[in-house]
Design a protein around this motif. Sequence first.
Motif, short mmCIF file in Angstrom:
data_model
loop_
_atom_site.label_atom_id
_atom_site.label_comp_id
_atom_site.label_asym_id
_atom_site.label_seq_id
_atom_site.Cartn_x
_atom_site.Cartn_y
_atom_site.Cartn_z
N ILE A 72 0.86 -1.19 0.00
CA ILE A 72 0.00 0.00 0.00
C ILE A 72 0.89 1.24 0.00
O ILE A 72 1.68 1.45 0.93
CB ILE A 72 -0.92 0.03 1.23
CG1 ILE A 72 -1.74 -1.26 1.32
CG2 ILE A 72 -1.83 1.26 1.18
CD1 ILE A 72 -2.49 -1.40 2.62
N LYS A 73 0.77 2.04 -1.02
CA LYS A 73 1.51 3.30 -1.11
C LYS A 73 0.52 4.45 -1.02
O LYS A 73 -0.48 4.48 -1.76
CB LYS A 73 2.28 3.38 -2.43
CG LYS A 73 2.97 4.71 -2.68
CD LYS A 73 4.09 4.98 -1.68
CE LYS A 73 4.85 6.26 -2.04
NZ LYS A 73 5.94 6.53 -1.08
N CYS A 74 0.79 5.39 -0.14
CA CYS A 74 -0.04 6.58 -0.01
C CYS A 74 0.70 7.79 -0.56
O CYS A 74 1.83 8.07 -0.15
CB CYS A 74 -0.41 6.82 1.45
SG CYS A 74 -1.39 8.32 1.72
N LEU A 75 0.05 8.50 -1.48
CA LEU A 75 0.57 9.77 -1.99
C LEU A 75 -0.40 10.87 -1.59
O LEU A 75 -1.58 10.79 -1.92
CB LEU A 75 0.70 9.72 -3.51
CG LEU A 75 1.67 8.70 -4.11
CD1 LEU A 75 1.54 8.69 -5.63
CD2 LEU A 75 3.10 9.00 -3.70
N PRO A 135 -3.74 20.55 -3.45
CA PRO A 135 -3.69 21.60 -2.43
C PRO A 135 -4.38 21.22 -1.13
O PRO A 135 -4.12 21.83 -0.09
CB PRO A 135 -4.39 22.78 -3.11
CG PRO A 135 -5.26 22.17 -4.16
CD PRO A 135 -4.51 20.98 -4.65
N ILE A 136 -5.27 20.21 -1.16
CA ILE A 136 -5.98 19.81 0.06
C ILE A 136 -5.33 18.56 0.66
O ILE A 136 -5.74 18.10 1.72
CB ILE A 136 -7.48 19.58 -0.24
CG1 ILE A 136 -8.09 20.84 -0.85
CG2 ILE A 136 -8.26 19.20 0.99
CD1 ILE A 136 -9.55 20.72 -1.19
N GLY A 137 -4.30 18.04 0.04
CA GLY A 137 -3.61 16.88 0.58
C GLY A 137 -4.49 15.64 0.61
O GLY A 137 -4.62 14.98 1.65
N THR A 138 -5.09 15.30 -0.52
CA THR A 138 -5.93 14.11 -0.60
C THR A 138 -5.05 12.87 -0.72
O THR A 138 -4.11 12.84 -1.50
CB THR A 138 -6.87 14.19 -1.81
OG1 THR A 138 -7.67 15.36 -1.69
CG2 THR A 138 -7.76 12.96 -1.89
N ASN A 139 -5.39 11.84 0.04
CA ASN A 139 -4.63 10.59 0.00
C ASN A 139 -5.05 9.76 -1.21
O ASN A 139 -6.20 9.34 -1.31
CB ASN A 139 -4.85 9.77 1.26
CG ASN A 139 -4.22 10.40 2.49
OD1 ASN A 139 -3.29 11.20 2.38
ND2 ASN A 139 -4.70 10.03 3.65
N CYS A 140 -4.11 9.53 -2.11
CA CYS A 140 -4.29 8.59 -3.19
C CYS A 140 -3.54 7.31 -2.79
O CYS A 140 -2.38 7.37 -2.38
CB CYS A 140 -3.71 9.14 -4.49
SG CYS A 140 -3.59 7.94 -5.84
N ILE A 158 -5.60 1.89 -8.35
CA ILE A 158 -5.41 3.28 -7.95
C ILE A 158 -6.71 3.75 -7.29
O ILE A 158 -7.77 3.70 -7.91
CB ILE A 158 -5.08 4.18 -9.15
CG1 ILE A 158 -3.85 3.65 -9.90
CG2 ILE A 158 -4.85 5.62 -8.69
CD1 ILE A 158 -3.62 4.33 -11.24
N VAL A 159 -6.61 4.21 -6.05
CA VAL A 159 -7.79 4.66 -5.31
C VAL A 159 -7.71 6.17 -5.10
O VAL A 159 -6.73 6.68 -4.54
CB VAL A 159 -7.90 3.95 -3.95
CG1 VAL A 159 -9.15 4.41 -3.20
CG2 VAL A 159 -7.91 2.43 -4.13
N TYR A 217 -7.44 3.39 6.39
CA TYR A 217 -6.70 4.30 5.51
C TYR A 217 -7.69 5.35 5.00
O TYR A 217 -8.49 5.08 4.11
CB TYR A 217 -6.07 3.54 4.34
CG TYR A 217 -4.91 2.66 4.74
CD1 TYR A 217 -3.61 3.15 4.71
CD2 TYR A 217 -5.12 1.35 5.16
CE1 TYR A 217 -2.53 2.35 5.07
CE2 TYR A 217 -4.05 0.54 5.53
CZ TYR A 217 -2.76 1.05 5.48
OH TYR A 217 -1.70 0.25 5.85
N PRO A 218 -7.64 6.57 5.55
CA PRO A 218 -8.63 7.60 5.22
C PRO A 218 -8.26 8.42 4.00
O PRO A 218 -7.14 8.34 3.48
CB PRO A 218 -8.64 8.46 6.47
CG PRO A 218 -7.22 8.39 6.96
CD PRO A 218 -6.74 7.00 6.62
N GLY A 219 -9.22 9.25 3.58
CA GLY A 219 -9.01 10.10 2.42
C GLY A 219 -8.09 11.28 2.67
O GLY A 219 -7.58 11.89 1.71
N HIS A 220 -7.87 11.61 3.92
CA HIS A 220 -6.95 12.69 4.30
C HIS A 220 -6.30 12.31 5.62
O HIS A 220 -6.94 11.68 6.47
CB HIS A 220 -7.69 14.02 4.46
CG HIS A 220 -8.41 14.49 3.23
ND1 HIS A 220 -7.81 15.31 2.29
CD2 HIS A 220 -9.66 14.25 2.78
CE1 HIS A 220 -8.68 15.55 1.32
NE2 HIS A 220 -9.82 14.91 1.60
N GLY A 221 -5.07 12.72 5.80
CA GLY A 221 -4.41 12.53 7.08
C GLY A 221 -3.86 11.12 7.28
O GLY A 221 -3.91 10.28 6.39
N PRO A 222 -3.35 10.86 8.51
CA PRO A 222 -2.67 9.59 8.78
C PRO A 222 -3.63 8.43 8.97
O PRO A 222 -4.82 8.61 9.24
CB PRO A 222 -1.91 9.88 10.07
CG PRO A 222 -2.73 10.92 10.76
CD PRO A 222 -3.29 11.79 9.66
#
Length: 205
Positions: free
Chosen positions: A3-6, A10-15, A26-27, A186-191
């Motif tokens: 699992i790789k998180c990028l 500008p809003i820091g969305t987790n892909c 790709i999520v 694993y959320p859409g934003h943050g840790p």
Amino acid sequence: MKIKCLSLGPIGTNCYILSKKNKGLIVDPGAEADRIIEYLKLEKIDPLAILLTHAHFDHIGAVDQLRDQYAIFAYLHKGEANWMADPDLNGSNHFPLGQITAKPADYFFNEEVMSIGDFSFKILETPGHSPGGVSFVFAEEQIVLSGDCLFQQSIGRTDLIGGNQAKLIASIKNVLFRLPDRYTVYPGHGPKTDIKFERNHNPFL
């Protein structure tokens, strides 16, 4: 499964890029398609599909470029079928970032369990942040990708079109919190976080 998180845009969305045997999913590719492509090339990953937890602008911004690059399909809940092409619905008109649109999803989730290549996952309907919000559960790995439903010690906003706080709380308590405590979130934003921690410590719940 790797699992790789990028954190993108500008809003820091987790892909999230999920990979097995050099095949990947790709999520929520929200922005910066070039960074996603760079990682896929570096790791020699051949993407099979794009999965969307929902269709807000910060989760769809790189969808078209990736679809064109790899000739793959994007999947979305039918409750947001018209959102990707509509900047009012996807929220980009409400932020000073310019209109963000994408072509409609190629397919809509129509079953509870889905398999793509060697990936098998369950689709949970978790509306509230948006009407078609979903979460993806990978039981073998004991993880859930929760989109913008549940965050570490927080929850998704409900003040955008189609948001509903009562539905969001119900999605968390009646759907996500039915998962075992040990599941990593694993959320859409943050840790990342886990079900047990959020059940015991999330101040919104």
